[in-house]
Design a protein around this motif. Sequence first.
Motif, PDB file in Angstrom:
ATOM      1  N   TRP A 131       0.707  -1.115  -0.119  1.00 60.27           N
ATOM      2  CA  TRP A 131       0.021  -0.183   0.011  1.00 60.27           C
ATOM      3  C   TRP A 131       0.798   1.327   0.023  1.00 60.27           C
ATOM      4  O   TRP A 131       1.604   1.465   0.683  1.00 60.27           O
ATOM      5  CB  TRP A 131      -0.883  -0.071   1.265  1.00 60.27           C
ATOM      6  N   SER A 132       0.554   2.217  -0.981  1.00 58.98           N
ATOM      7  CA  SER A 132       1.115   3.344  -1.160  1.00 58.98           C
ATOM      8  C   SER A 132      -0.068   4.434  -1.376  1.00 58.98           C
ATOM      9  O   SER A 132      -1.132   4.232  -1.143  1.00 58.98           O
ATOM     10  CB  SER A 132       2.305   3.527  -2.099  1.00 58.98           C
ATOM     11  N   ASN A 133       0.181   5.582  -1.852  1.00 59.44           N
ATOM     12  CA  ASN A 133      -1.015   6.638  -2.400  1.00 59.44           C
ATOM     13  C   ASN A 133      -0.351   7.071  -3.574  1.00 59.44           C
ATOM     14  O   ASN A 133       0.945   7.147  -4.091  1.00 59.44           O
ATOM     15  CB  ASN A 133      -1.308   7.596  -1.599  1.00 59.44           C
ATOM     16  N   LYS A 134      -1.108   7.618  -4.696  1.00 57.54           N
ATOM     17  CA  LYS A 134      -0.657   7.811  -6.028  1.00 57.54           C
ATOM     18  C   LYS A 134      -0.008   8.881  -5.876  1.00 57.54           C
ATOM     19  O   LYS A 134       0.928   8.867  -6.873  1.00 57.54           O
ATOM     20  CB  LYS A 134      -2.033   8.171  -7.018  1.00 57.54           C
ATOM     21  N   HIS A 136       2.308  10.001  -3.701  1.00 58.09           N
ATOM     22  CA  HIS A 136       3.680   9.777  -3.385  1.00 58.09           C
ATOM     23  C   HIS A 136       4.153   8.763  -4.235  1.00 58.09           C
ATOM     24  O   HIS A 136       5.524   8.908  -4.558  1.00 58.09           O
ATOM     25  CB  HIS A 136       3.656   9.315  -2.168  1.00 58.09           C
ATOM     26  N   TRP A 137       3.435   7.889  -4.937  1.00 61.13           N
ATOM     27  CA  TRP A 137       4.120   7.232  -5.957  1.00 61.13           C
ATOM     28  C   TRP A 137       4.678   7.827  -7.140  1.00 61.13           C
ATOM     29  O   TRP A 137       5.674   7.562  -7.616  1.00 61.13           O
ATOM     30  CB  TRP A 137       3.071   5.985  -6.615  1.00 61.13           C
ATOM     31  N   LYS A 138       3.983   8.991  -7.520  1.00 61.63           N
ATOM     32  CA  LYS A 138       4.484   9.757  -8.705  1.00 61.63           C
ATOM     33  C   LYS A 138       5.865  10.560  -8.181  1.00 61.63           C
ATOM     34  O   LYS A 138       6.673  10.619  -9.085  1.00 61.63           O
ATOM     35  CB  LYS A 138       3.514  10.733  -9.145  1.00 61.63           C
ATOM     36  N   GLU A 160       5.088  -2.597  -8.372  1.00 61.95           N
ATOM     37  CA  GLU A 160       4.107  -2.191  -9.723  1.00 61.95           C
ATOM     38  C   GLU A 160       4.051  -3.650 -10.550  1.00 61.95           C
ATOM     39  O   GLU A 160       2.885  -3.915 -10.863  1.00 61.95           O
ATOM     40  CB  GLU A 160       4.261  -0.986 -10.358  1.00 61.95           C
ATOM     41  N   LEU A 165       0.381  -4.068  -5.917  1.00 60.79           N
ATOM     42  CA  LEU A 165       0.330  -2.866  -5.536  1.00 60.79           C
ATOM     43  C   LEU A 165      -1.158  -2.178  -5.432  1.00 60.79           C
ATOM     44  O   LEU A 165      -1.738  -2.509  -6.273  1.00 60.79           O
ATOM     45  CB  LEU A 165       1.439  -1.870  -6.355  1.00 60.79           C
ATOM     46  N   SER A 166      -1.247  -1.498  -4.283  1.00 57.21           N
ATOM     47  CA  SER A 166      -2.693  -0.834  -4.177  1.00 57.21           C
ATOM     48  C   SER A 166      -2.292   0.674  -3.602  1.00 57.21           C
ATOM     49  O   SER A 166      -1.313   0.884  -3.195  1.00 57.21           O
ATOM     50  CB  SER A 166      -3.567  -1.717  -3.212  1.00 57.21           C
ATOM     51  N   PHE A 167      -3.298   1.427  -3.825  1.00 52.48           N
ATOM     52  CA  PHE A 167      -3.190   2.816  -3.332  1.00 52.48           C
ATOM     53  C   PHE A 167      -4.305   3.123  -2.385  1.00 52.48           C
ATOM     54  O   PHE A 167      -5.352   2.817  -2.683  1.00 52.48           O
ATOM     55  CB  PHE A 167      -3.223   3.869  -4.615  1.00 52.48           C
ATOM     56  N   LYS A 196       3.385  13.603   0.615  1.00 50.17           N
ATOM     57  CA  LYS A 196       2.510  12.650   1.024  1.00 50.17           C
ATOM     58  C   LYS A 196       2.832  11.408   1.621  1.00 50.17           C
ATOM     59  O   LYS A 196       2.437  10.314   1.417  1.00 50.17           O
ATOM     60  CB  LYS A 196       1.470  12.248  -0.108  1.00 50.17           C
TER      61      LYS A 196
END
Length: 288
Positions: A131-134, A136-138, A160, A165-167, A196
């Motif tokens: 788990w991350s968030n979109k 921060h992933w970017k 990925e 991977l999920s957000f 983030k």
Amino acid sequence: MQLYPIETGNFKLDGGAMFGVVPKSLWNRTNPADENNMIDIAARSLLIENGDRLILIDTGMGNKQSDKFFGYYYLWGDDTIDKSLAKYGFHRDDVTDVFMTHLHFDHCGGSIQWNKDRTGYEPAFKNARFWSNKAHWKWATEPNAREKASFLKENILPLEESGQLSFIPVPEKGSRYLKNSALGFDILYVDGHTDKQMIPVLQYKGKTLVFMADLLPTAGHIPLPYVMGYDTRPLLTLEEKADFLNKAASEEFYLFLEHDAHNEICTLKHTEKGVRLREIHTFDEVFN
């Protein structure tokens, strides 16, 4: 719900980098440096057993990097994530979810390992969602020059590629809190250290326990100006720390310290000089 502190391994970092503009004569009182100006650092994770889910918050550095890489960080002690899991009767294959506060190598490196023939990489937790968030992933996959050395592609891109991977959603503009996330705890989003970063806020045995990640690396970082040189937006860190520490002192939060090699949990109090340390605790003292 049951919580377990997980020690993934200790290392050292430059004390000046860890305390930014604060003089060594001050920070050395709480975080004494060795002859190379290095201070003791932990990579302490938290395991959450909740029904049929076993959630691991952060995974430390891992062990796939080169000897040269690890030579920069003066590894010490004999803690490993596998030893820590086994202490409580678990194996890494039991983990259902890995929550990454952010994707700097000392927080997510243990999420990915070499495959058997060392020709590529694979998830180190084969049955887990990561788990991350979109946002921060970017930020991590298109890194700025300042943080590029902390966002290692071998720690990030295989997540990925694995399909695991999920957000988690980012709160609406104007809010820093996401209530009751998909993993069952609240999340405070902060942007001073890196964009983030996610800080888990858990309700456990009648107490509020906050996994501090890099918002408060050690107990020595409690005074507001004690901001890491690694932070990308130090003035924003000041604002975020002030808001959080005041709330933590007023509402008697217990702060779980990921990077403090010698202190697991601390509490805070209001003083004439601002928020300061109230007490240091072990995890067992507070929750067992």
